[in-house]
Design a protein around this motif. Sequence first.
Motif, PDB file in Angstrom:
ATOM      1  N   ARG A 543       0.827  -1.207   0.000  1.00  0.00           N
ATOM      2  CA  ARG A 543       0.000   0.000   0.000  1.00  0.00           C
ATOM      3  C   ARG A 543       0.862   1.259   0.000  1.00  0.00           C
ATOM      4  N   ILE A 544       1.933   1.273   0.793  1.00  0.00           N
ATOM      5  CA  ILE A 544       2.808   2.457   0.851  1.00  0.00           C
ATOM      6  C   ILE A 544       3.531   2.643  -0.481  1.00  0.00           C
ATOM      7  N   TYR A 545       4.018   1.548  -1.093  1.00  0.00           N
ATOM      8  CA  TYR A 545       4.679   1.685  -2.399  1.00  0.00           C
ATOM      9  C   TYR A 545       3.709   2.179  -3.471  1.00  0.00           C
ATOM     10  N   GLY A 678      26.908  10.492  13.203  1.00  0.00           N
ATOM     11  CA  GLY A 678      27.490   9.297  13.799  1.00  0.00           C
ATOM     12  C   GLY A 678      27.151   8.098  12.939  1.00  0.00           C
ATOM     13  N   PRO A 679      27.496   6.909  13.375  1.00  0.00           N
ATOM     14  CA  PRO A 679      27.156   5.709  12.590  1.00  0.00           C
ATOM     15  C   PRO A 679      25.643   5.565  12.413  1.00  0.00           C
ATOM     16  N   VAL A 680      25.216   5.384  11.180  1.00  0.00           N
ATOM     17  CA  VAL A 680      23.787   5.246  10.854  1.00  0.00           C
ATOM     18  C   VAL A 680      23.604   4.031   9.950  1.00  0.00           C
ATOM     19  N   VAL A 681      22.563   3.277  10.248  1.00  0.00           N
ATOM     20  CA  VAL A 681      22.139   2.171   9.381  1.00  0.00           C
ATOM     21  C   VAL A 681      20.757   2.503   8.837  1.00  0.00           C
ATOM     22  N   TYR A 682      20.627   2.504   7.508  1.00  0.00           N
ATOM     23  CA  TYR A 682      19.346   2.760   6.843  1.00  0.00           C
ATOM     24  C   TYR A 682      18.725   1.415   6.465  1.00  0.00           C
ATOM     25  N   TRP A 683      17.610   1.094   7.107  1.00  0.00           N
ATOM     26  CA  TRP A 683      16.878  -0.135   6.796  1.00  0.00           C
ATOM     27  C   TRP A 683      15.851   0.208   5.711  1.00  0.00           C
ATOM     28  N   CYS A 684      16.023  -0.373   4.543  1.00  0.00           N
ATOM     29  CA  CYS A 684      15.201   0.014   3.399  1.00  0.00           C
ATOM     30  C   CYS A 684      13.932  -0.826   3.322  1.00  0.00           C
ATOM     31  N   PHE A 685      13.039  -0.576   4.256  1.00  0.00           N
ATOM     32  CA  PHE A 685      11.686  -1.100   4.090  1.00  0.00           C
ATOM     33  C   PHE A 685      10.724  -0.042   4.609  1.00  0.00           C
ATOM     34  N   SER A 686       9.612   0.099   3.937  1.00  0.00           N
ATOM     35  CA  SER A 686       8.784   1.281   4.119  1.00  0.00           C
ATOM     36  C   SER A 686       7.781   1.179   5.247  1.00  0.00           C
ATOM     37  N   ALA A 687       7.712   0.059   5.915  1.00  0.00           N
ATOM     38  CA  ALA A 687       6.603  -0.116   6.845  1.00  0.00           C
ATOM     39  C   ALA A 687       7.038  -0.610   8.222  1.00  0.00           C
ATOM     40  N   MET A 689       6.276   1.145  10.567  1.00  0.00           N
ATOM     41  CA  MET A 689       5.125   1.734  11.248  1.00  0.00           C
ATOM     42  C   MET A 689       4.068   2.026  10.189  1.00  0.00           C
ATOM     43  N   PRO A 690       2.794   2.063  10.565  1.00  0.00           N
ATOM     44  CA  PRO A 690       1.738   2.189   9.542  1.00  0.00           C
ATOM     45  C   PRO A 690       1.635   3.571   8.914  1.00  0.00           C
ATOM     46  N   ASP A 691       2.086   4.612   9.627  1.00  0.00           N
ATOM     47  CA  ASP A 691       1.930   5.961   9.066  1.00  0.00           C
ATOM     48  C   ASP A 691       3.258   6.710   9.099  1.00  0.00           C
ATOM     49  N   PRO A 692       4.214   6.310   8.255  1.00  0.00           N
ATOM     50  CA  PRO A 692       5.487   7.033   8.212  1.00  0.00           C
ATOM     51  C   PRO A 692       5.296   8.423   7.620  1.00  0.00           C
ATOM     52  N   TYR A 693       6.337   9.235   7.741  1.00  0.00           N
ATOM     53  CA  TYR A 693       6.341  10.528   7.057  1.00  0.00           C
ATOM     54  C   TYR A 693       6.527  10.296   5.560  1.00  0.00           C
ATOM     55  N   PHE A 694       5.718  10.987   4.750  1.00  0.00           N
ATOM     56  CA  PHE A 694       5.938  11.028   3.315  1.00  0.00           C
ATOM     57  C   PHE A 694       6.742  12.282   2.998  1.00  0.00           C
TER      58      PHE A 694
END
Length: 868
Positions: A543-545, A678-687, A689-694
């Motif tokens: 749905r988010i995609y 600082g050290p950051v890890v980006y997890w590439c999945f959009s959900a 949480m149900p209502d992320p920031y667009f």
Amino acid sequence: MARWDFLSRRRKREVQLDPELAFHIDELKDAHIAAGMSPEEAHRQAMLAFGGREQIKEELRDVYRVAAIETTLANLRSALRFMRKSPMFSLTVILTLALGIGANSAVFSAIDAILLKPLPFPDGDQLMKLDQINPKLKNPETAVAPVRLEDWNRMNSVFQAIAGYYTQDSSETSGSLPEKVTEGLVTPRFFEMWGIGPELGRDFTPEESRFGGPSAVLLSDLYWRRRFGADPHVLGKKLWFGKDSATIVGVLPASLRFTGIEADIWSPVPMDAPYAQSRASTWFNALGRLEPGVTVEQAQANMETVQAQLAKQFPKTDEQIAVRISPYKETMVGGVRESLWILFGSVTLLLLIACTNIAALLLARATQRQHEIAIRFSLGATRPILVAQLLTEALVLAVFGAALGLLVAGAASKVFRSLAADLPRLAEVHLDFRIVLYSLACALAATLLSALLPALRATRHNLSGSLAQAGRTQVSARNPLQWLLVGIQVMLAVTLLAGAGLLLRSFQELGRVSPGFETAHVLTLHISAGWGETGDMKGLTQRIYKDLDYLDAVPGVEAAATSANLPGVPTQLQTELKLSEGQADLEHPIVAESRFVSPSYFATMRIPLLAGELCPKNSGEPGPVCVLVNRSFAAAYLPSSPVMGHQLLAPPHSFLPTGNIHGMVADAREQGINHAPGPVVYWCFSAPMPDPYFLIRTRTEPVTMAETVRRKLHEIEPARSVFDIMPLEQHLGDAFAETRLRTVLLTFFALTAISLACIGLYGTLSYFVSVRRREVGLRLALGAMPGQIVRQFFLQGVRVSLLGCLAGLVLSAGFGRLLVGMLYGVSPLDAVTFSGVVLIVLGVAAIASLLPAFRAARVEPMQVLREE
């Protein structure tokens, strides 16, 4: 020298009453004896004629009381006459005090409402926040699992009730358009824990709190008034959320909005639901109400015992968990405590400057009234009477200043709301009787600070000296006290100006920082969704995609992405990770900031890819997730090996899946513009949480696209509401609202302080020019050059200002250390700021000194010498 110790005089009167009464009785007794009575009969008749001793003593006290009241009324009448005779002087004092007292009362009203007042609930000091933590983690706070919350409530012996809540944004669809509502989902005992009940209707029944039970909601007072116009017949109506509905069973009181929890409607959470039985699923913010008489330390010890028992019973999930208890009020307001006290200290300095300014004015005024005071001495007035009159005059001016200051304070509360709308308990900031009493206390303190010394000095001279000084033929004496007061004003003004300068420099340095991403032309928004949707992660991700694809197709949109948190807005989600076996030392975990984003995030925010490749879209299926790391992560944990190909393992019982590192991106200030990457890890999945920031990058100004984006999303998501539409730059500005509040107010206080100090310098120098006109005339008549006269008065003013600056720099060094935690890129002893402050103060002081100095040089010698 006359004494004016009123308490001592009152005690002396009381001691003298008995001897005085005895004297009069003896006189009457002797008269009766002389008339032929026996001593016993004479004494009896004297007592009968004289009356009761205590009655006579009380009548004498009444005489003194009436005299005191009459004296006070006379002093008040004299003070009002003084105001009429000197309107400009009185207006200057009143306006100066109004500014000082008003600003002080405004800041105190915020401190009183936010920090000092208890929470507006029964026994608000018993309300506690309970955190489930892992002490080994850098950022250990987590929400509480439902079953663990029930275990805590059942096993403890120090809490009356422990309850939990969380909030989500939903769409109410009974109207023509879906309406965004914030829903608070609560466990049983939640409203009991606050000590409140519905204002209208009832609380949830046990059946409504069970899995599969009837759906019911309670309305907040604000939502009831906004949506239903405070209709008392709202009970029984339904709210619709897509195909589901819930019956309105009650309306909560207005006091619930002071909990710090924003919600329009409230719903029960079924604690017996199958999905609520996992000890690894953490949902709730936990709150509790202590039993009467139980301290925080006792509660902490009891809950540690409870959790230790659970750790033995459930070692896999509870062994690493501890409980932290803190007063709920402190969790609400602790973050702004330091800023508010800094502002209060600053505004108190401003009030001291105002009082010092007025003291200098009153000293000059008292010198001009020496002839009047001397005449009153000659007519029999005592020093206490004259001091009381002068203090009454100052008190009347201070009361008028305080009354006007309350209007200033009322206007200033609006400034708080506009500069820092997110301050906790801001809705409780208002003027009430406590602030009125505080303003009157300020008026009394200002009277004593500014008027007591001038009153004592004005009445200390003997009669002949005072009468002699009234003649115009006497050359004025020096008065170092007035110059000392000017120096104090300059010193305090430099202190405030240096603090404001440090904050302004810090803000300037912050503005020069490159965040590592482009903030312009980015529109942000939310689409309403509920946590229940996370049960179908595949459907939620798709749905988010789909929403992102639709946004990409909107004309004027360059790219769109989602993120659990906004970039550059201060947040922290430190996660303990490990590299897969054989690739690193498993005994040394990796601690990094986790950011949950869609694959298009980097193109939307224009964060460059440095190595590897970007992530493809994830379908939401279980399995390893593509992750990217930043340069700081690679430098800290993979300094000697390629970044790609490593696998990150999340902690046990974490919602995070295993991550495969696909690439490395440039550093960005994700945790806040004021925090180095600082050290950051980006997890590439959009959900996650149900209502992320667009996040939507637009080709034009973002606000011009807001309505277009809203309409387009309504076409594809007709049952959902779109809300919180605003540019990313506005979010970044709001994130530093508290810093902006400190900077703007401290700068205003500093500019006001330096203005008052220079007015004080100008007034004092002008006064000395006026009283030394004869001296100046004599010097000019004897051949002195006008330039010499200008130089003398000018150097006198600048000399005092320079000494005040030096003393102010010493105070500024201490004040700067108080601000050290609020500064960015600037030392608390910043030489550029301090030297700039000194130059500004000396420059303004030089201008304030030149005007009276030039006026002194234009004195006509013959005219002055002819004056009597």
